[in-house]
Design a protein around this motif. Structure first.
Motif, PDB file in Angstrom:
ATOM      1  N   VAL A  77      70.293  -2.917  28.473  1.00  9.56           N
ATOM      2  CA  VAL A  77      70.832  -4.187  27.989  1.00  9.56           C
ATOM      3  C   VAL A  77      71.531  -4.965  29.095  1.00  9.56           C
ATOM      4  N   LEU A  78      72.110  -4.267  30.056  1.00  6.99           N
ATOM      5  CA  LEU A  78      72.972  -4.929  31.038  1.00  6.99           C
ATOM      6  C   LEU A  78      72.237  -5.486  32.244  1.00  6.99           C
ATOM      7  N   VAL A  79      70.928  -5.348  32.316  1.00  8.68           N
ATOM      8  CA  VAL A  79      70.194  -6.053  33.367  1.00  8.68           C
ATOM      9  C   VAL A  79      69.988  -7.477  32.859  1.00  8.68           C
ATOM     10  N   GLN A  80      71.025  -8.297  33.082  1.00  9.38           N
ATOM     11  CA  GLN A  80      71.075  -9.640  32.523  1.00  9.38           C
ATOM     12  C   GLN A  80      70.469 -10.662  33.480  1.00  9.38           C
ATOM     13  N   ALA A  81      70.516 -11.914  33.028  1.00 10.30           N
ATOM     14  CA  ALA A  81      69.915 -12.997  33.807  1.00 10.30           C
ATOM     15  C   ALA A  81      70.623 -13.223  35.136  1.00 10.30           C
ATOM     16  N   THR A  82      71.916 -12.915  35.206  1.00 10.88           N
ATOM     17  CA  THR A  82      72.665 -13.073  36.450  1.00 10.88           C
ATOM     18  C   THR A  82      73.563 -11.853  36.643  1.00 10.88           C
ATOM     19  N   VAL A  83      73.997 -11.631  37.886  1.00 11.67           N
ATOM     20  CA  VAL A  83      74.893 -10.514  38.172  1.00 11.67           C
ATOM     21  C   VAL A  83      76.232 -10.720  37.483  1.00 11.67           C
ATOM     22  N   GLY A 164      81.719   8.246  28.045  1.00 11.71           N
ATOM     23  CA  GLY A 164      81.329   8.511  29.429  1.00 11.71           C
ATOM     24  C   GLY A 164      79.902   8.080  29.726  1.00 11.71           C
ATOM     25  N   GLN A 165      78.980   8.339  28.792  1.00 11.76           N
ATOM     26  CA  GLN A 165      77.594   7.920  28.987  1.00 11.76           C
ATOM     27  C   GLN A 165      77.465   6.396  28.979  1.00 11.76           C
ATOM     28  N   ALA A 166      78.254   5.735  28.133  1.00  7.77           N
ATOM     29  CA  ALA A 166      78.239   4.272  28.121  1.00  7.77           C
ATOM     30  C   ALA A 166      78.711   3.715  29.453  1.00  7.77           C
ATOM     31  N   ALA A 167      79.757   4.305  29.993  1.00  7.97           N
ATOM     32  CA  ALA A 167      80.258   3.865  31.298  1.00  7.97           C
ATOM     33  C   ALA A 167      79.215   4.107  32.384  1.00  7.97           C
ATOM     34  N   LEU A 168      78.537   5.269  32.321  1.00  6.45           N
ATOM     35  CA  LEU A 168      77.491   5.573  33.301  1.00  6.45           C
ATOM     36  C   LEU A 168      76.361   4.556  33.221  1.00  6.45           C
ATOM     37  N   GLY A 169      75.915   4.245  32.002  1.00  3.69           N
ATOM     38  CA  GLY A 169      74.841   3.267  31.842  1.00  3.69           C
ATOM     39  C   GLY A 169      75.253   1.895  32.335  1.00  3.69           C
ATOM     40  N   ALA A 170      76.516   1.507  32.085  1.00  4.09           N
ATOM     41  CA  ALA A 170      76.989   0.200  32.539  1.00  4.09           C
ATOM     42  C   ALA A 170      76.978   0.119  34.058  1.00  4.09           C
ATOM     43  N   VAL A 171      77.458   1.170  34.710  1.00  3.46           N
ATOM     44  CA  VAL A 171      77.490   1.178  36.174  1.00  3.46           C
ATOM     45  C   VAL A 171      76.079   1.091  36.744  1.00  3.46           C
ATOM     46  N   ILE A 172      75.157   1.866  36.187  1.00  6.20           N
ATOM     47  CA  ILE A 172      73.784   1.859  36.694  1.00  6.20           C
ATOM     48  C   ILE A 172      73.113   0.505  36.441  1.00  6.20           C
ATOM     49  N   GLY A 173      73.289  -0.047  35.240  1.00  3.01           N
ATOM     50  CA  GLY A 173      72.669  -1.332  34.929  1.00  3.01           C
ATOM     51  C   GLY A 173      73.155  -2.446  35.835  1.00  3.01           C
ATOM     52  N   VAL A 174      74.475  -2.537  36.026  1.00  4.45           N
ATOM     53  CA  VAL A 174      75.033  -3.583  36.887  1.00  4.45           C
ATOM     54  C   VAL A 174      74.617  -3.361  38.338  1.00  4.45           C
ATOM     55  N   ALA A 175      74.618  -2.097  38.795  1.00  6.56           N
ATOM     56  CA  ALA A 175      74.257  -1.813  40.182  1.00  6.56           C
ATOM     57  C   ALA A 175      72.804  -2.177  40.462  1.00  6.56           C
ATOM     58  N   VAL A 176      71.910  -1.819  39.566  1.00  9.12           N
ATOM     59  CA  VAL A 176      70.494  -2.158  39.757  1.00  9.12           C
ATOM     60  C   VAL A 176      70.314  -3.673  39.785  1.00  9.12           C
ATOM     61  N   ASN A 177      70.976  -4.388  38.887  1.00  8.31           N
ATOM     62  CA  ASN A 177      70.822  -5.836  38.836  1.00  8.31           C
ATOM     63  C   ASN A 177      71.387  -6.497  40.090  1.00  8.31           C
ATOM     64  N   ALA A 178      72.500  -5.970  40.617  1.00  6.05           N
ATOM     65  CA  ALA A 178      73.157  -6.604  41.755  1.00  6.05           C
ATOM     66  C   ALA A 178      72.515  -6.245  43.091  1.00  6.05           C
ATOM     67  N   LEU A 179      71.971  -5.040  43.207  1.00  8.60           N
ATOM     68  CA  LEU A 179      71.506  -4.560  44.506  1.00  8.60           C
ATOM     69  C   LEU A 179      69.998  -4.626  44.686  1.00  8.60           C
ATOM     70  N   VAL A 180      69.243  -4.612  43.603  1.00  8.43           N
ATOM     71  CA  VAL A 180      67.780  -4.641  43.699  1.00  8.43           C
ATOM     72  C   VAL A 180      67.289  -6.041  43.349  1.00  8.43           C
ATOM     73  N   LEU A 181      66.926  -6.816  44.377  1.00 10.34           N
ATOM     74  CA  LEU A 181      66.449  -8.184  44.171  1.00 10.34           C
ATOM     75  C   LEU A 181      67.331  -8.918  43.158  1.00 10.34           C
ATOM     76  N   PRO A 182      68.591  -9.160  43.482  1.00 16.00           N
ATOM     77  CA  PRO A 182      69.499  -9.809  42.524  1.00 16.00           C
ATOM     78  C   PRO A 182      68.955 -11.151  42.068  1.00 16.00           C
ATOM     79  N   PRO A 183      69.097 -11.462  40.771  1.00 15.86           N
ATOM     80  CA  PRO A 183      68.493 -12.687  40.236  1.00 15.86           C
ATOM     81  C   PRO A 183      69.182 -13.943  40.735  1.00 15.86           C
ATOM     82  N   ILE A 184      68.396 -14.948  41.016  1.00 11.33           N
ATOM     83  CA  ILE A 184      68.910 -16.264  41.402  1.00 11.33           C
ATOM     84  C   ILE A 184      68.056 -17.304  40.704  1.00 11.33           C
ATOM     85  N   HIS A 185      68.699 -18.303  40.104  1.00  8.29           N
ATOM     86  CA  HIS A 185      67.968 -19.215  39.227  1.00  8.29           C
ATOM     87  C   HIS A 185      67.977 -20.651  39.728  1.00  8.29           C
TER      88      HIS A 185
END
Length: 392
Positions: A77-83, A164-185
């Motif tokens: 869910v957290l791989v959103q349109a922007t970081v 704890g799992q929710a926190a882990l998923g949030a960290v991974i989702g935000v990190a992937v969105n910010a570090l792997v081809l971060p979105p720019i519109h």
């Protein structure tokens, strides 16, 4: 307007299917051809899937947590349109999950029964989901409570694992969105502007072709109205892209420049949105005036003969100008492109139509009303698509 309403109902399903199929094919081709809005959507979708898989591998496989479902769910869910929106939504969703888990456990401890705990906690959490602080993530409080109570893992250990799992998923989702081809519109604004200009031109040419060949009835007018309604949806997409472009630079501007993810062309100014929004309004007003003119129960009489053909040619030329405007926007040019021969022909047609309008004025108001309205909308379009070069 009864015949017109029937025409709208008759053409809507088939036209909608054709439009959606055409857009789907065009989107696939655009994503395949090169960088653009469509490819960005593909990238974001694949990133969301990758974030979910990584979260599952870390939480479920590596850590062996029996409640690892929360991690990929939140990451997806957290791989959103922007970081920036990923960070904001992540904080809101994590807060909602914590509230849902704690309240579900508390109500079960109080009642000692799953059904009773559901009856007590879910109504409260549904009301709490409307709290503005949660934004659109408030519903996760109620869904988390449902998962907590129905899965049987309700004790303090289960709540801790879930959070704890929710926190882990949030960290991974935000990190992937910010570090792997971060979105720019920034590119989305320019492409939406060009789409709006090109769609406006397509509507004008469609109307021109129908008028020139005499294919003008209630069903045809219904098609024009549907096409002009699509312009409003394009305008909504442009406004959304403008908001995203402003948000996408927050927190990511420096890193994106280093990764060469910021388009080289500057962002078109907001007054371009307003100008093409006015073009959309004029096209819509034009199609409505034609729809009224074709209605047999109305008094206004449409123009005929050479007058109608001349007006159709003027609309076709305006449609060509809209296409040139779309190309200009994609190329990043500053001034609207001009075609001296085209503009000269437009002036000739405009002068002829003004003369015919004066002649129509002597035939009665019913002959003057439609031609005057149509000519006014054409002049308005001319002034917007070629600012500073409209007819004298």
């Amino acid at each position: 307007m009864g015949d017109l309403g029937q025409g709208v109902r008759a053409t809507r399903p088939l036209d909608a299917v054709r439009r959606e199929a055409r857009r789907a094919v065009e989107a696939v081709r655009a994503a395949w051809r090169g960088p653009g809005r469509e490819r960005d959507l593909v990238v974001q979708s694949l990133k969301a899937a990758a974030a979910a898989v990584i979260a599952w591998l870390v939480g479920g496989v590596w850590m062996g947590d029996p409640l690892a479902l929360m991690a990929p769910w939140v990451a997806l869910v957290l791989v959103q349109a922007t970081v920036y929106s990923s960070l904001v939504q992540g904080a809101r969703q994590f807060g909602a999950i914590c509230v849902g888990s704690v309240l579900a456990s508390a109500t079960l401890a109080l009642t000692g029964d799953t059904t009773g705990a559901l009856a007590l906690s879910v109504p409260v959490l549904m009301l709490l989901s409307n709290w503005p602080r949660f934004g659109d993530q408030g519903i996760y409080a109620a869904t988390t409570a449902l998962f907590t109570l129905t899965s049987g893992a309700v004790g303090m250990s289960g709540v801790g694992h879930r959070i704890g799992q929710a926190a882990l998923g949030a960290v991974i989702g935000v990190a992937v969105n910010a570090l792997v081809l971060p979105p720019i519109h920034l590119r989305d604004v320019r492409e939406n502007l060009a789409t709006l200009a090109r769609e406006s031109g397509a509507v004008l040419r469609s109307v021109s072709d129908d008028l020139r060949h005499g294919d003008w009835d209630a069903q045809t007018a219904a098609g024009w109205l549907n096409a002009s309604a699509q312009l409003e949806r394009c305008l909504d997409a442009l406004r959304s892209a403008r908001r995203w472009s402003q948000e996408s630079l927050r927190l990511t501007y420096g890193p994106l420049r280093a990764l060469h993810r910021v388009p080289h062309m500057p962002l078109p100014p907001p007054n371009e949105d307003e100008r093409l929004g006015r073009v959309t309004g004029h096209v819509t007003a034009l199609t409505r005036a034609l729809a009224v003119a074709v209605d047999d129960s109305r008094t206004p009489a449409p123009p005929e003969g050479r007058t109608l053909r001349s007006y159709a040619e003027l609309l076709e030329l305006l449609g060509d100008v809209c296409d040139a405007e779309a190309d200009r926007l994609l190329d990043g040019s500053v001034d609207p492109r001009r075609g001296d021969e085209r503009e000269e022909r437009m002036r000739e047609l405009h002068q002829y139509l003004q003369e015919k309008l004066r002649e129509h004025a002597g035939l009665g108001a019913e002959h003057t009303a439609v031609l005057g309205t149509l000519l006014l909308q054409a002049e308005n379009l001319w002034a917007e698509v070629l600012p500073g070069h409209e007819s004298q």
